[in-house]
Design a protein around this motif. Structure first.
Motif, PDB file in Angstrom:
ATOM      1  N   PHE A 120       0.835  -1.197   0.000  1.00  0.00           N
ATOM      2  CA  PHE A 120       0.000   0.000   0.000  1.00  0.00           C
ATOM      3  C   PHE A 120       0.871   1.248   0.000  1.00  0.00           C
ATOM      4  O   PHE A 120       1.885   1.305   0.697  1.00  0.00           O
ATOM      5  N   ASP A 121       0.467   2.256  -0.786  1.00  0.00           N
ATOM      6  CA  ASP A 121       1.183   3.526  -0.751  1.00  0.00           C
ATOM      7  C   ASP A 121       0.599   4.423   0.336  1.00  0.00           C
ATOM      8  O   ASP A 121      -0.253   3.990   1.131  1.00  0.00           O
ATOM      9  N   ALA A 122       1.045   5.671   0.386  1.00  0.00           N
ATOM     10  CA  ALA A 122       0.609   6.581   1.449  1.00  0.00           C
ATOM     11  C   ALA A 122      -0.887   6.863   1.391  1.00  0.00           C
ATOM     12  O   ALA A 122      -1.499   7.234   2.402  1.00  0.00           O
ATOM     13  N   ASN A 123      -1.496   6.657   0.214  1.00  0.00           N
ATOM     14  CA  ASN A 123      -2.934   6.899   0.069  1.00  0.00           C
ATOM     15  C   ASN A 123      -3.770   5.647   0.284  1.00  0.00           C
ATOM     16  O   ASN A 123      -4.995   5.675   0.110  1.00  0.00           O
ATOM     17  N   THR A 125      -3.505   2.930  -1.538  1.00  0.00           N
ATOM     18  CA  THR A 125      -3.739   2.266  -2.823  1.00  0.00           C
ATOM     19  C   THR A 125      -2.751   1.121  -2.999  1.00  0.00           C
ATOM     20  O   THR A 125      -1.572   1.247  -2.660  1.00  0.00           O
ATOM     21  N   VAL A 127      -0.135  -0.876  -4.777  1.00  0.00           N
ATOM     22  CA  VAL A 127       0.827  -0.524  -5.826  1.00  0.00           C
ATOM     23  C   VAL A 127       1.955  -1.542  -5.873  1.00  0.00           C
ATOM     24  O   VAL A 127       2.131  -2.343  -4.946  1.00  0.00           O
ATOM     25  N   ASN A 128       2.745  -1.490  -6.964  1.00  0.00           N
ATOM     26  CA  ASN A 128       3.932  -2.333  -7.053  1.00  0.00           C
ATOM     27  C   ASN A 128       5.160  -1.573  -6.550  1.00  0.00           C
ATOM     28  O   ASN A 128       5.047  -0.468  -6.011  1.00  0.00           O
ATOM     29  N   ASN A 129       6.347  -2.125  -6.758  1.00  0.00           N
ATOM     30  CA  ASN A 129       7.572  -1.502  -6.246  1.00  0.00           C
ATOM     31  C   ASN A 129       7.872  -0.160  -6.878  1.00  0.00           C
ATOM     32  O   ASN A 129       8.559   0.677  -6.285  1.00  0.00           O
ATOM     33  N   GLN A 130       7.383   0.064  -8.102  1.00  0.00           N
ATOM     34  CA  GLN A 130       7.621   1.342  -8.784  1.00  0.00           C
ATOM     35  C   GLN A 130       6.521   2.364  -8.487  1.00  0.00           C
ATOM     36  O   GLN A 130       6.511   3.448  -9.066  1.00  0.00           O
ATOM     37  N   GLY A 131       5.597   2.004  -7.601  1.00  0.00           N
ATOM     38  CA  GLY A 131       4.509   2.914  -7.271  1.00  0.00           C
ATOM     39  C   GLY A 131       3.382   2.921  -8.278  1.00  0.00           C
ATOM     40  O   GLY A 131       2.497   3.783  -8.225  1.00  0.00           O
ATOM     41  N   ARG A 133      -0.055   1.610  -9.897  1.00  0.00           N
ATOM     42  CA  ARG A 133      -1.286   1.086  -9.305  1.00  0.00           C
ATOM     43  C   ARG A 133      -1.601  -0.304  -9.850  1.00  0.00           C
ATOM     44  O   ARG A 133      -1.616  -0.536 -11.061  1.00  0.00           O
TER      45      ARG A 133
END
Length: 260
Positions: A120-123, A125, A127-131, A133
Motif C-alpha cells: 500500500f502507498d501513502a494513500n 492504494t 501498488v507495485n515496487n515502482q509505485g 497502481r
C-alpha cells in the motif's frame, strides 16, 4: 570466398555472439529478481550462395556453398513458470499459471508483470515496487476499506478480515495475451502488448490463466548452471571468431605487400 567476405563473416559472428553474451549476462544478473523471465538469443545463417564447377575448380557434381555469416533473431522471452517461495507479507502474490498481473502508470497505461511484490502507498492504494497502481476492480473504494488483514483467494478476490468478519472489497485482475510473441519487454519486469493483440482477462474464466497464491513470490526462471555453460560456450566461439578475423587481417596485409 574472398578475404573481404571472410572479414564480413567474422564480423557478423562477433556481433551476434556479443549480443548473446550481453543477454546471458543479464539473465545471470537477474537470477534473484522476483518474477524475472529469461531472455534468449537465437541465430540463423545469412545468405547461402551455391557454387558450381563453372565458377571454381571443384569436382564434378560437387555442391559447395558459401554463406555470409549469421544474424541474431529478435530477442525472445521464456515465459516458463518460476519456482514459488513463501513470503511473510499478505500482499506478496504469485501466479501459478500463464497469466499476468496488470499495473497502471500515472497516465493509466496498462503494463503486464509477473512480479507480485505489492504493497500500500501513502494513500492506501495497492501498488507495485515502482509505485504503479495494481489493476483491480473495486466494490469498495480503498479509502473505505475496513482495518484488518487482506485475504486474497486464488481468483484474486479481495476480502478484509476483521473481528471474525470478512468484507469483500474487490478483485485483482489477471491478463493473458493469446500470443506470447505479442508481448514486448519494457524493463523493470514490465511488459506491453502489441496494438491489436487479443488479451483475455480473469473476468472471462480463461483456461490456463492460472491462480493467485497469497504470501508467495515467483522466483526467476533462469537456470544458473545452464546460463553459465552457455556463457562459457559463447565466449569460446567469440574467441575463435576473433582469431579468424585476426588471421584474415594478417593475410590481407601480406597480399597488400605483394601489390606494393
Amino acid at each position: 570466398m574472398n578475404l573481404n567476405s571472410l572479414l564480413h563473416v567474422s564480423k557478423s559472428g562477433i556481433n551476434g555472439l556479443q549480443q548473446s553474451l550481453d543477454r546471458t549476462a543479464n539473465n545471470i544478473a537477474n537470477v534473484n529478481t522476483t518474477g524475472y523471465k529469461e531472455k534468449q538469443t537465437s541465430f540463423r545463417e545469412l545468405l547461402n550462395n551455391q557454387t558450381t564447377a563453372q565458377e571454381v575448380n571443384i569436382p564434378a557434381n560437387a555442391e559447395i556453398a558459401f554463406n555470409r555469416g549469421l544474424e541474431t533473431t529478435p530477442q525472445s522471452v521464456v515465459f516458463s513458470q518460476g519456482a514459488l517461495r513463501s513470503s511473510d507479507s499478505p500482499l506478496d502474490l504469485a501466479i501459478q499459471g500463464n497469466g499476468f498481473f496488470g499495473v497502471r502508470d500515472a497516465n493509466n497505461q496498462l503494463f503486464l508483470t509477473r512480479d507480485g511484490n505489492f504493497g500500500f502507498d501513502a494513500n492506501g492504494t495497492l501498488v507495485n515496487n515502482q509505485g504503479m497502481r495494481v489493476d483491480t476492480t473495486l466494490t469498495v473504494p480503498y479509502q473505505q476499506w475496513p482495518q484488518g488483514k487482506p485475504i486474497i483467494d486464488q481468483n484474486g478476490n479481495i476480502s478484509i478480515s476483521a473481528n471474525g468478519t470478512a468484507t469483500p472489497v474487490g478483485r485483482i485482475m489477471m491478463y493473458l495475451p493469446e500470443n506470447t510473441e505479442a508481448i514486448i519487454p519494457n524493463g523493470d519486469n514490465l511488459y506491453q502488448v502489441q496494438p491489436g493483440a487479443v488479451v483475455r482477462t480473469s473476468n472471462e474464466n480463461v483456461a490456463g490463466l492460472g491462480t493467485i497464491q497469497q504470501s508467495m513470490l515467483e522466483h526467476s526462471n533462469v537456470e544458473l548452471a545452464r546460463s553459465m555453460t552457455e556463457m562459457i560456450t559463447t565466449q569460446r566461439a567469440y574467441s575463435l571468431n576473433t582469431r579468424v578475423l585476426q588471421s584474415t587481417d594478417e593475410m590481407l596485409s601480406i597480399v597488400n605487400r605483394f601489390t606494393d
